[in-house]
Design a protein around this motif. Structure first.
Motif, PDB file in Angstrom:
ATOM      1  N   VAL B 112      80.222  16.096  -6.450  1.00 29.00           N
ATOM      2  CA  VAL B 112      79.035  15.599  -7.159  1.00 29.00           C
ATOM      3  C   VAL B 112      77.785  16.136  -6.472  1.00 29.00           C
ATOM      4  N   SER B 117      75.353  11.075  -5.104  1.00 29.36           N
ATOM      5  CA  SER B 117      75.906  10.320  -3.977  1.00 29.36           C
ATOM      6  C   SER B 117      74.824   9.529  -3.250  1.00 29.36           C
ATOM      7  N   THR B 118      73.614  10.102  -3.164  1.00 24.37           N
ATOM      8  CA  THR B 118      72.548   9.418  -2.436  1.00 24.37           C
ATOM      9  C   THR B 118      72.147   8.114  -3.109  1.00 24.37           C
ATOM     10  N   TYR B 122      77.285   7.273  -9.472  1.00 22.36           N
ATOM     11  CA  TYR B 122      78.613   7.706  -9.918  1.00 22.36           C
ATOM     12  C   TYR B 122      78.866   7.222 -11.342  1.00 22.36           C
TER      13      TYR B 122
END
Ligand SMILES: Nc1ncnc2c1ncn2[C@@H]1O[C@H](COP(=O)(O)OP(=O)(O)OP(=O)(O)O)[C@@H](O)[C@H]1O
Ligand SMILES: [Mg+2]
Lengths: 266, 271
Positions: B112, B117-118, B122
């Motif tokens: 991703v 992710s930060t 998702y």
């Protein structure tokens, strides 16, 4: 095994007699030499106490809180120095800590530069920074803040870098193996693991900073310290005591608050 | 897929230029194999497994994974290849202050973009997949527990889910049960075997316990002093061969240390 029946004696330690005597001598010298060199009679120190106490009792009591209204801005200033000084250094130190960590930053030259910078600023006491900066920029609040930031930055950078290295040694490998990019390793692995130590070190330096910011005023760098200094110079001891009491309460309150925050977060 | 999943040719590793950990390893691993590597401490098992996903840089040799030379890959290419290899660690290496669900989703990091992710963006499919994986290992009720509050066996099951979340074709496990009690060890190994079989995955596991190796492996590789000294099935692994791998000396005279006969007046007395 020894079957002759003799019981060999087993000494508790291996130090020789000579070495032991030398150690005793050194301790003795260490205790007495400073008094001889400084030409101070230890008894005089003890006998000085009564006069200190009576001077204090006669001149400082009762504390004079009549001017309290005028101190409030200075108290707030002192508090805010510590708050702003701490959080600015915490942010900068996190970046520098990453740059100093062997596991995060592969460029040895940059690591060396950051380490040198941080030990340089760390080993200059905050009051020395303040006097130096007052000399350069003149009297004012900005100088106090700058001095606090510099001293805290050096301390926090090293503390953070050590913690970051500890974490990076094991945990982060897993994310690397997942195919995570360096930024993802920092954001998704390092940061969550780092929070407890980050909170701890930062609160610790906040406690130091509130004390430091109280004395910064003595060299003209803003805060409550200048009023204490001024009152003592003008022999207004009762007002000075009121300020000192206020300061002690301020420090006790922050310690109390810091302990609470620590418990709540960790 | 045709041909081997992994083709290792003349792989050598020297640490700090002198200490030789691996000598000229040549090995092919076919899809769907469950390979267990055994050998004494310091034999080079971890080094071998870590060379495969480049956590350790090999000194010489070639590692062709899925048709590409991973030992030459760098940067984005390497991350992409690592994304196809799941890894399970002895000490689980979970992010301890992150919850179970996010730890499993960390398996997606390689595929991703970083803002996803930060900021935890998702997709619902990914979240559902993580949930289902956790369900297969019986952890569906611990989604929001922090990883540090789990037992060792539970942590390792999360570790397995994280590796599977990558949708890998190869799973590496470096002593996945070395820190677990026998009961949890069995649970973890059973799950590992089950999920790899269900998904047709290839698995390479380092183990210390020979009996466990025999129970689960379709193929056992014995390593000693950086060299492969056995490569065969559980049945072929005889007592003599085990002795040879672990280099057990015939029967060495035990060294007898002096033991105090009794203690008198606080001092040990030897008789
Ligand atoms: N980072 C390192 N730096 C230097 N030498 C290392 C390093 N890692 C491993 N070695 C050495 O390489 C050899 C092989 O180590 P390795 O960890 O691969 O063995 P192992 O078979 O996994 O052992 P164990 O069963 O104890 O985990 C050992 O002699 C070890 O001392
Ligand atoms: Mg190992």
């Amino acid at each position: 095994m020894n079957s002759s029946g003799h019981n060999p004696s087993v000494p508790l330690q291996q130090m020789s007699v000579i070495k032991r005597r030398l150690t005793y001598m050194m301790v003795l010298v260490f205790i007495t030499f400073p008094f001889i060199y400084l030409k101070v009679n230890p008894l005089e120190i003890l006998t000085a106490y009564p006069s200190i106490v009576s001077f204090f009792g006669e001149n400082f009591f009762p504390p004079d809180f009549s001017g309290f209204k005028n101190y409030v801005p200075l108290i707030i200033e002192t508090l805010l120095f510590a708050v702003v000084g701490t959080y600015i250094s915490a942010i900068l130190a996190f970046i520098l800590g990453l740059a100093m960590s062997e596991n995060i930053n592969p460029i040895a030259l940059v690591r060396w530069l950051v380490r040198t910078f941080s030990s340089l600023v760390r080993n200059i006491p905050v009051l020395v920074w303040a006097s130096l900066l007052v000399y350069i920029f003149g009297i004012g609040s900005m100088v106090g803040l700058l001095a606090l930031i510099l001293a805290t930055l050096g301390f926090l950078t090293r503390s953070y870098a050590e913690t970051i290295d500890d974490i990076a040694d094991t945990k982060l490998e897993a994310l690397k193996a997942n195919g995570a990019s360096p930024i993802q390793v920092i954001v998704n692995g390092l940061m969550p693991e780092f929070i407890p130590s980050w909170v701890n070190w930062t609160l610790f330096s906040f406690e130091i900073n509130i004390r430091a910011s109280a004395i910064l005023g003595m060299v003209g760098a803003g805060g409550i310290g200048i009023m204490i200094q001024t009152n003592i110079r003008l022999f207004k001891y009762q007002e000075a005591l009121a300020l000192i009491i206020t300061l002690v309460i301020l420090i006790l309150l922050t310690e109390f608050a810091v302990t609470k925050i620590r418990k709540a977060i960790l | 897929m045709k041909g081997p999943l992994l083709k290792i040719t003349n792989l050598s590793k020297r640490y700090d230029g002198n200490k030789i950990a691996l000598k000229n390893i040549t090995l092919e691993i076919q899809p769907k194999e469950f390979v267990v590597i055994i050998g004494p401490s310091g034999a080079g098992k971890s080094t071998l497994i870590r060379c495969l996903n480049q956590l350790v840089k090999p000194s010489e040799g070639e590692i062709i994974f899925d048709g590409e030379d991973i030992s030459k890959a760098k940067g984005k290419k390497l991350r992409q290849l690592r994304g196809k290899i799941g890894m399970i660690f002895q000490h689980y290496n979970l992010i301890s202050r992150t919850n179970v669900l996010k730890n499993v989703l960390n398996g997606k990091l390689g595929s991703v973009p970083f803002w996803v992710s930060t900021f935890g963006l998702y997709s619902q499919e990914d979240r559902l997949q993580a949930y289902n994986l956790l369900k297969t290992v019986g952890l569906q009720d611990s989604l929001y527990q922090q990883a540090k509050d789990l037992s060792g066996g539970q942590m390792q099951r999360v570790g397995i889910c994280r590796a599977l979340m990558q949708e890998p074709s190869l799973i590496l496990a470096d002593e996945p049960i070395a820190s677990l009690d026998p009961k949890s060890s069995e649970v973890v190994m059973d799950y590992l075997k089950k999920v790899t079989e269900e998904r047709d995955l290839t698995c390479i596991v380092n183990l210390h316990q020979v009996e466990v190796a025999k129970k689960y492996a379709t193929r056992i590789i014995g390593v000693r002093e950086g060299e492969i000294v056995f490569d065969g099935t559980s049945e072929e692994l005889s007592e003599d061969i085990i002795k040879n791998i672990y280099h057990l000396p015939e029967k060495k005279q035990e060294v007898i240390l002096p033991v105090p006969g009794f203690v008198a007046e606080g001092e040990a007395v030897y008789e």
